[in-house]
Design a protein around this motif. Structure first.
Motif, PDB file in Angstrom:
ATOM      1  N   ALA A  64       7.655   7.783   1.050  1.00  0.00           N
ATOM      2  CA  ALA A  64       7.937   6.872   2.161  1.00  0.00           C
ATOM      3  C   ALA A  64       7.058   7.164   3.366  1.00  0.00           C
ATOM      4  CB  ALA A  64       9.416   6.970   2.566  1.00  0.00           C
ATOM      5  N   SER A  65       6.335   8.326   3.322  1.00  0.00           N
ATOM      6  CA  SER A  65       5.490   8.689   4.456  1.00  0.00           C
ATOM      7  C   SER A  65       4.037   8.306   4.229  1.00  0.00           C
ATOM      8  CB  SER A  65       5.563  10.201   4.697  1.00  0.00           C
ATOM      9  OG  SER A  65       6.899  10.643   4.646  1.00  0.00           O
ATOM     10  N   ILE A  66       3.734   7.637   3.125  1.00  0.00           N
ATOM     11  CA  ILE A  66       2.324   7.326   2.825  1.00  0.00           C
ATOM     12  C   ILE A  66       2.035   5.831   3.014  1.00  0.00           C
ATOM     13  CG2 ILE A  66       0.508   7.475   1.079  1.00  0.00           C
ATOM     14  CD1 ILE A  66       2.059   9.849  -0.144  1.00  0.00           C
ATOM     15  N   LEU A  67       2.471   5.003   2.076  1.00  0.00           N
ATOM     16  CA  LEU A  67       2.130   3.583   2.161  1.00  0.00           C
ATOM     17  C   LEU A  67       2.791   2.865   3.350  1.00  0.00           C
ATOM     18  CD1 LEU A  67       0.260   1.702   0.651  1.00  0.00           C
ATOM     19  CD2 LEU A  67       2.166   1.026  -0.821  1.00  0.00           C
ATOM     20  N   PRO A  68       4.099   3.111   3.632  1.00  0.00           N
ATOM     21  CA  PRO A  68       4.725   2.381   4.743  1.00  0.00           C
ATOM     22  C   PRO A  68       4.008   2.533   6.085  1.00  0.00           C
ATOM     23  CG  PRO A  68       6.411   3.328   3.345  1.00  0.00           C
ATOM     24  CD  PRO A  68       5.098   3.862   2.852  1.00  0.00           C
ATOM     25  N   PRO A  69       3.643   3.769   6.522  1.00  0.00           N
ATOM     26  CA  PRO A  69       2.939   3.831   7.811  1.00  0.00           C
ATOM     27  C   PRO A  69       1.588   3.117   7.782  1.00  0.00           C
ATOM     28  CG  PRO A  69       3.110   6.018   6.810  1.00  0.00           C
ATOM     29  CD  PRO A  69       3.989   5.105   6.032  1.00  0.00           C
ATOM     30  N   VAL A  70       0.925   3.079   6.613  1.00  0.00           N
ATOM     31  CA  VAL A  70      -0.344   2.357   6.526  1.00  0.00           C
ATOM     32  C   VAL A  70      -0.116   0.871   6.781  1.00  0.00           C
ATOM     33  CG1 VAL A  70      -2.221   1.658   4.977  1.00  0.00           C
ATOM     34  CG2 VAL A  70      -1.390   4.029   4.952  1.00  0.00           C
ATOM     35  N   LEU A  71       0.930   0.334   6.149  1.00  0.00           N
ATOM     36  CA  LEU A  71       1.227  -1.090   6.338  1.00  0.00           C
ATOM     37  C   LEU A  71       1.647  -1.358   7.777  1.00  0.00           C
ATOM     38  CD1 LEU A  71       1.109  -3.355   4.202  1.00  0.00           C
ATOM     39  CD2 LEU A  71       1.128  -1.091   3.185  1.00  0.00           C
ATOM     40  N   TYR A  72       2.448  -0.424   8.353  1.00  0.00           N
ATOM     41  CA  TYR A  72       2.843  -0.620   9.744  1.00  0.00           C
ATOM     42  C   TYR A  72       1.612  -0.632  10.650  1.00  0.00           C
ATOM     43  CZ  TYR A  72       4.847  -0.468  14.291  1.00  0.00           C
ATOM     44  OH  TYR A  72       5.135  -0.810  15.587  1.00  0.00           O
ATOM     45  N   ALA A  73       0.644   0.230  10.341  1.00  0.00           N
ATOM     46  CA  ALA A  73      -0.569   0.290  11.156  1.00  0.00           C
ATOM     47  C   ALA A  73      -1.290  -1.056  11.163  1.00  0.00           C
ATOM     48  CB  ALA A  73      -1.494   1.387  10.630  1.00  0.00           C
ATOM     49  N   SER A 111      19.070   2.718  -6.592  1.00  0.00           N
ATOM     50  CA  SER A 111      19.788   2.142  -5.452  1.00  0.00           C
ATOM     51  C   SER A 111      18.979   2.274  -4.168  1.00  0.00           C
ATOM     52  CB  SER A 111      21.140   2.824  -5.265  1.00  0.00           C
ATOM     53  OG  SER A 111      21.927   2.680  -6.408  1.00  0.00           O
ATOM     54  N   ALA A 112      18.358   3.461  -3.971  1.00  0.00           N
ATOM     55  CA  ALA A 112      17.600   3.691  -2.747  1.00  0.00           C
ATOM     56  C   ALA A 112      16.409   2.737  -2.659  1.00  0.00           C
ATOM     57  CB  ALA A 112      17.124   5.138  -2.686  1.00  0.00           C
ATOM     58  N   LEU A 113      15.739   2.522  -3.784  1.00  0.00           N
ATOM     59  CA  LEU A 113      14.580   1.624  -3.760  1.00  0.00           C
ATOM     60  C   LEU A 113      15.031   0.182  -3.498  1.00  0.00           C
ATOM     61  CD1 LEU A 113      12.287   3.021  -6.597  1.00  0.00           C
ATOM     62  CD2 LEU A 113      12.507   3.681  -4.205  1.00  0.00           C
ATOM     63  N   ILE A 114      16.195  -0.188  -4.063  1.00  0.00           N
ATOM     64  CA  ILE A 114      16.711  -1.536  -3.783  1.00  0.00           C
ATOM     65  C   ILE A 114      17.059  -1.660  -2.301  1.00  0.00           C
ATOM     66  CG2 ILE A 114      18.602  -3.142  -4.266  1.00  0.00           C
ATOM     67  CD1 ILE A 114      18.599  -2.202  -7.143  1.00  0.00           C
ATOM     68  N   LEU A 115      17.614  -0.575  -1.727  1.00  0.00           N
ATOM     69  CA  LEU A 115      17.895  -0.599  -0.283  1.00  0.00           C
ATOM     70  C   LEU A 115      16.609  -0.843   0.515  1.00  0.00           C
ATOM     71  CD1 LEU A 115      20.423   2.339   0.344  1.00  0.00           C
ATOM     72  CD2 LEU A 115      20.878  -0.093   0.616  1.00  0.00           C
ATOM     73  N   SER A 116      15.516  -0.146   0.129  1.00  0.00           N
ATOM     74  CA  SER A 116      14.234  -0.343   0.819  1.00  0.00           C
ATOM     75  C   SER A 116      13.806  -1.798   0.708  1.00  0.00           C
ATOM     76  CB  SER A 116      13.135   0.530   0.202  1.00  0.00           C
ATOM     77  OG  SER A 116      13.459   1.880   0.288  1.00  0.00           O
ATOM     78  N   ALA A 117      13.817  -2.323  -0.526  1.00  0.00           N
ATOM     79  CA  ALA A 117      13.350  -3.689  -0.753  1.00  0.00           C
ATOM     80  C   ALA A 117      14.196  -4.685   0.006  1.00  0.00           C
ATOM     81  CB  ALA A 117      13.372  -3.992  -2.249  1.00  0.00           C
ATOM     82  N   GLU A 118      15.523  -4.494  -0.078  1.00  0.00           N
ATOM     83  CA  GLU A 118      16.418  -5.452   0.567  1.00  0.00           C
ATOM     84  C   GLU A 118      16.313  -5.396   2.082  1.00  0.00           C
ATOM     85  OE1 GLU A 118      20.378  -6.664  -1.963  1.00  0.00           O
ATOM     86  OE2 GLU A 118      20.415  -4.829  -0.777  1.00  0.00           O
ATOM     87  N   SER A 119      16.279  -4.176   2.648  1.00  0.00           N
ATOM     88  CA  SER A 119      16.232  -4.142   4.110  1.00  0.00           C
ATOM     89  C   SER A 119      14.895  -4.701   4.583  1.00  0.00           C
ATOM     90  CB  SER A 119      16.522  -2.745   4.661  1.00  0.00           C
ATOM     91  OG  SER A 119      15.742  -1.783   4.030  1.00  0.00           O
ATOM     92  N   GLY A 120      13.813  -4.461   3.819  1.00  0.00           N
ATOM     93  CA  GLY A 120      12.538  -5.086   4.165  1.00  0.00           C
ATOM     94  C   GLY A 120      12.631  -6.598   4.110  1.00  0.00           C
ATOM     95  N   ALA A 321       6.930  -2.091   1.155  1.00  0.00           N
ATOM     96  CA  ALA A 321       5.936  -1.154   0.632  1.00  0.00           C
ATOM     97  C   ALA A 321       6.606   0.141   0.179  1.00  0.00           C
ATOM     98  CB  ALA A 321       4.885  -0.861   1.692  1.00  0.00           C
ATOM     99  N   ALA A 322       7.620   0.575   0.924  1.00  0.00           N
ATOM    100  CA  ALA A 322       8.348   1.777   0.522  1.00  0.00           C
ATOM    101  C   ALA A 322       8.974   1.577  -0.853  1.00  0.00           C
ATOM    102  CB  ALA A 322       9.433   2.110   1.553  1.00  0.00           C
ATOM    103  N   ALA A 323       9.600   0.419  -1.058  1.00  0.00           N
ATOM    104  CA  ALA A 323      10.232   0.144  -2.347  1.00  0.00           C
ATOM    105  C   ALA A 323       9.195   0.171  -3.470  1.00  0.00           C
ATOM    106  CB  ALA A 323      10.951  -1.206  -2.307  1.00  0.00           C
ATOM    107  N   ILE A 324       8.055  -0.474  -3.235  1.00  0.00           N
ATOM    108  CA  ILE A 324       7.029  -0.580  -4.272  1.00  0.00           C
ATOM    109  C   ILE A 324       6.434   0.782  -4.609  1.00  0.00           C
ATOM    110  CG2 ILE A 324       4.712  -1.485  -4.724  1.00  0.00           C
ATOM    111  CD1 ILE A 324       5.556  -3.984  -3.163  1.00  0.00           C
ATOM    112  N   MET A 328      12.048   5.877   0.112  1.00  0.00           N
ATOM    113  CA  MET A 328      13.310   5.480   0.729  1.00  0.00           C
ATOM    114  C   MET A 328      13.031   4.558   1.922  1.00  0.00           C
ATOM    115  SD  MET A 328      14.000   9.284   2.351  1.00  0.00           S
ATOM    116  CE  MET A 328      15.464   8.985   3.352  1.00  0.00           C
ATOM    117  N   PRO A 329      14.052   3.871   2.447  1.00  0.00           N
ATOM    118  CA  PRO A 329      13.835   2.989   3.599  1.00  0.00           C
ATOM    119  C   PRO A 329      13.244   3.739   4.795  1.00  0.00           C
ATOM    120  CG  PRO A 329      15.969   2.520   2.633  1.00  0.00           C
ATOM    121  CD  PRO A 329      15.442   3.745   1.946  1.00  0.00           C
ATOM    122  N   VAL A 330      12.414   3.037   5.583  1.00  0.00           N
ATOM    123  CA  VAL A 330      11.719   3.677   6.698  1.00  0.00           C
ATOM    124  C   VAL A 330      12.014   2.988   8.015  1.00  0.00           C
ATOM    125  CG1 VAL A 330       9.819   4.513   5.274  1.00  0.00           C
ATOM    126  CG2 VAL A 330       9.668   2.243   6.339  1.00  0.00           C
ATOM    127  N   ALA A 331      11.731   3.712   9.104  1.00  0.00           N
ATOM    128  CA  ALA A 331      11.854   3.164  10.455  1.00  0.00           C
ATOM    129  C   ALA A 331      10.971   4.005  11.360  1.00  0.00           C
ATOM    130  CB  ALA A 331      13.313   3.218  10.923  1.00  0.00           C
TER     131      ALA A 331
END
Lengths: 577, 577
Positions: A64-73, A111-120, A321-324, A328-331
């Motif tokens: 969750a610390s790799i792709l998500p921050p790249v997309l946020y950037a 479940s955690a990955l679904i949480l990431s996908a759904e909250s996104g 991106a976290a789900a993919i 886990m979900p990010v913020a």
């Protein structure tokens, strides 16, 4: 290409990275490189710790610390927000994963990955509905109460780890606790206390010492931020060297798979998506609100601007991106963002660098993570989380505004006693109710005609003509469920005082909407008046209001009551008889 | 005794029964006697049916029909409301009793009594806090969506009873259902269908037939209301006569203890009170809102008045009485109240008579209740509940007001998919958010001075003096979390357009409150302005606002910014430059 400029600005709006990359300087890169390294040093232990706190394998925090921050950037409007796993989201994930209806479905990683996908997805949907302004509807007291309560929950979940214990299941059975505490693993507790000592020392005391020694401030910042990493390295070495895992039963992280994550997880069970949806909704809401709040703090320091709706897009994409990528979900994380900012980050390049370092760590160093003692991770979380319990702020709010104080304390207690989602819901509802109470008494004027004119004014303030069988009322606000009862009471009180009244005219000059509840009450009022041989009329209704009323049979029900264009028309017709 | 009259009226306010008893006539008694008997005939099967629906022994519904209506008769302001067990509360009780955290504690009867006691206490607390106005904050669309959803849930819970089946546990497993439906008890289904046929026949068809035969209307009313009792008697006789319980496996009510309830139940476990509290809160809220809504309907017919706060007291006392006398939570029931009203009830004497009949029934006839088939009770509930599913109303709301329509549908779906409490919470939040969205853009005017006066007016509407380094803003509403972001954006936009500005003066004439969130945002705004070498001032703040601000260090933070008494003072000092 006459439209190239507007295309360009639209592109920059969607990808704010283009805005700063065009004028990016060597000097900025140097600052970003330094900040990126410092933040990465913090990200590794935080990623592992928050994943374990959520009840997940450590790699879900690292991924969750790799792709998500790249997309946020690419999409985000904050230049310094550090997106990745955060403690508040981690405890919310833990709360979801341990809920009976979800744990019974098994496979927490799925479940955690679904949480990431759904909250996104929820954030992206909110962006589509332009609900960025939603951030305004959670008041600061509710947010503070929520954060303090969640922080206390986190402390409660981490203390047993520090002692090498499982979560207690004694409830109110006091004698059970003496047995429980006899299970303390002394080596674990020893390592945990050492870790806390180190972390506290790397805070203010070390900074003061280094300042007194005359060291340059950027070096001081760099060194003091290495506390968590150093703690991890030292305690892991101790575990390795003394073989504490098998000799002393010290719990460690365990195997972390090497290399990049490959998404081969089946995310298809519809039933799981449905039971997880409310949890995803809360995670999306809190992740968004907290991230924007943090982004605004650092943006204010530099006079930059945060666009709430674009933030929804950026955080939504980051979570998908976290789900993919198996995360886990990010913020946006508060402590990490402040570290990034104070280490001198100028742009999101710092986060791109940090993400690169994390990727390298996952590929080459994950075997080294195996023997990290969980107690050291608990120590890192505890030291980071204790300042978030803001009992002082709560006392302050209580003194300043009693209603806000009640909402804040209710939120905190709700989170502690009933859980994360219930607490924040309670807080939001209490705030909204206290707000509605303040705004549910609109100004209503009984009006009369200024002699010789066609102007109608408040009888309390002006010398006006009135007619004993005619009541002219002007409501100075849109009529909704929140104020219609007050309006109805007002009319009834007037009618009791003036028994000769035969016609009631509601003047709609200030009314731009009538909601369903208000319409139903008006229909009932009309019915009651008709039973008592009185007639209800309206006048001066605006076009959109009339259009809406014409979709119903309200105007037909009014008959013989009418919808007059001007109040003067009503008076001319009704004053006669 | 100079103060006897005011004492008297205060007593009448607390005990509205005194008001009507003083002038009670023989004729009124005759009407009340008739209505009381008719309502009692309905109360017996409803009491048993709703108790079973809630998952409780039948006597909890019967006991709830005796003492609570007597207490309501003493305290309530409605003359015709029939207080006792109601279907919506029953399904909420069932939802509480089957929640994992509650069912694990065992003893559902104890839980039900605690629910009664707690919801009564919550209502009394709300009365103390004068929160009767709360009824205004649940909009009609949310209430309709909730009622329709709850009615569908009730239908879902009663259909298996009609077929002699248990609640299915097949989930999405289709093949499981063929096995499930093979368990249908044909004798049960047969009795259930006969019961439905009887009940439907006793509705419109019988009334029309009797009308055509020229029978007097009060007799028609009496006969048609006997449908449920007759259904119960006939089906029970059939079960007795053919020994259907043992021969055909038809489920019946079972033993109902004779005589008055004695409270010998231990209601002390604190832990249970705590887990039941949120459920009690929802039951109290819904019981109160639904009861007042029903009371208002019949009061409007006769021009009587309902006092919401006194209703809270009456319903609160009635629920505490339910707990003490071994009954489930109570509320005003829609169908029963309409029956009572249309049978000619003039006062609560009708309910006192009904309660007396119920008491006799419990003492002398409870052995007769043993063989009532559950399928007949399910039939009674189904026939009563189907009209509460108001899909037509929902379509109507959708066409009239999209926001209300969304809230209504979301509430309905929320109730069906996630449960009673979640659905209504979702609906309330959606309504409040859509309401706040409409009201979160206050009117803000940039003002200037009308030359030669000390009056300040909107620069858009008046010819006024302005100063290029001075921004005078008047916010025309109290500043709260709901509008402070809009205000902040407005100020920032003005500042971007007018780069020469050095002083910003907020004119507080229309502001009667600043909440905690707004204060924090103002503090941040002040900080940002100071960083950009601008100064924030306020003027014309009212006494209470200044008092509140003086509890904080906001005024100190403003320095060199000031709190001016008059806007003119500010302009005199700052216009110089």
């Amino acid at each position: 290409m006459p439209h190239s400029k507007s295309n360009n600005s639209r592109l920059t709006q969607l990808f704010p990275i283009i805005g700063w990359l065009k004028s990016y300087t060597r000097q900025e890169f140097n600052s970003d490189l330094f900040a990126g390294i410092i933040t990465a040093i913090l990200l590794v232990p935080q990623g592992i710790a928050y994943a374990i706190m959520a009840g997940l394998p450590p790699q879900l925090g690292l991924y969750a610390s790799i792709l998500p921050p790249v997309l946020y950037a690419l999409f985000g409007t904050s230049r310094t927000l550090s997106v990745g796993p955060v403690s508040i989201a981690a405890i919310m994930i833990a709360s979801a994963l341990t809920a009976p209806e979800i744990s019974v479905l098994g496979n927490p990683v799925q479940s955690a990955l679904i949480l990431s996908a759904e909250s996104g997805a929820i954030m992206l949907l909110m962006a589509l509905l332009r609900m960025g302004g939603l951030v305004n509807f959670i008041s600061h007291p509710v947010l503070t109460g929520f954060t303090s309560g969640a922080a206390l929950l986190i402390i409660g979940s981490q203390l047993p780890q520090l002692f090498g214990l499982k979560t207690p299941s004694c409830g109110f059975n006091v004698s059970c606790y003496s047995h429980y505490f006899s299970g303390i693993v002394s080596a674990t507790l020893f390592i945990g206390l050492i870790a806390i000592g180190l972390l506290v020392f790397f805070g203010k005391p070390l900074v003061l010492m280094l300042k007194n020694s005359g060291m340059q401030s950027y070096l001081i910042a760099a060194i003091s931020k290495c506390g968590p990493l150093l703690t991890i390295i030292l305690t892991t070495l101790a575990v390795d060297y003394f073989d504490l895992t098998s000799q002393q039963n010290v719990a460690v992280v365990g195997k972390v798979p090497s290399g990049f994550p490959v998404l081969n997880m089946d995310l298809s069970p519809i039933e799981k998506w449905s039971v997880l949806l409310p949890y995803s909704g809360f995670i999306a809401l809190i992740a968004y609100v907290e991230s924007v709040a943090i982004a605004k703090v650092t943006a204010n320091f530099r006079g930059e601007k945060i666009f709430p709706n674009q933030e929804l897009i950026a955080l939504g994409v980051a979570n998908v991106a976290a789900a993919i990528s198996g995360g886990m979900p990010v913020a946006g994380g508060f402590s990490r963002t402040m570290v990034n900012f104070s280490a001198g980050a100028r742009t999101q390049m710092a986060m791109l660098i940090a993400a690169g370092i994390l990727a390298l760590a996952v590929i080459f160093f994950s075997p080294l993570f195996e023997n990290i003692p969980k107690t050291a991770l608990a120590a890192i979380i505890l030291v980071a989380i204790v300042p978030l319990v803001k009992l002082n702020d709560i006392a302050h709010t209580w003194r300043y505004d009693r209603g806000d104080g009640i909402a804040e304390i209710a939120t905190l207690l709700g989170v502690l006693v009933y859980g994360i989602e219930e607490g924040i819901t309670l807080g939001i509802i209490l705030t909204l109710i206290s707000h509605l109470r303040k705004t549910s008494q609109p100004h209503i004027a009984v009006v009369g005609r200024i002699p010789g004119t066609e102007h109608y004014r408040n009888i309390k303030r002006h010398n006006v003509e009135t007619w004993s069988h005619l009541l002219l009322l002007r409501v100075d606000e849109s009529i909704t469920f929140a104020n219609i009862n007050y309006i109805e009471e007002f009319i009834n009180a007037e009618l009791r005082q003036q028994p000769d009244i035969k016609h009631v005219v509601l003047i709609f000059t200030s009314i731009s909407d009538i909601d369903t509840t208000a319409l139903e009450v008006l229909e009932n009022l009309n019915h009651t008046l008709q039973t008592a041989k009185m007639t209800l009329h309206i006048s001066e209704a605006k076009g959109p209001v009339l259009d809406k009323l014409e979709k119903t049979d309200f105007l037909k029900q009014l008959q013989p009551g009418k919808a007059f264009f001007h109040t003067e028309d009503a008076v001319r017709e009704l004053a006669k008889g």
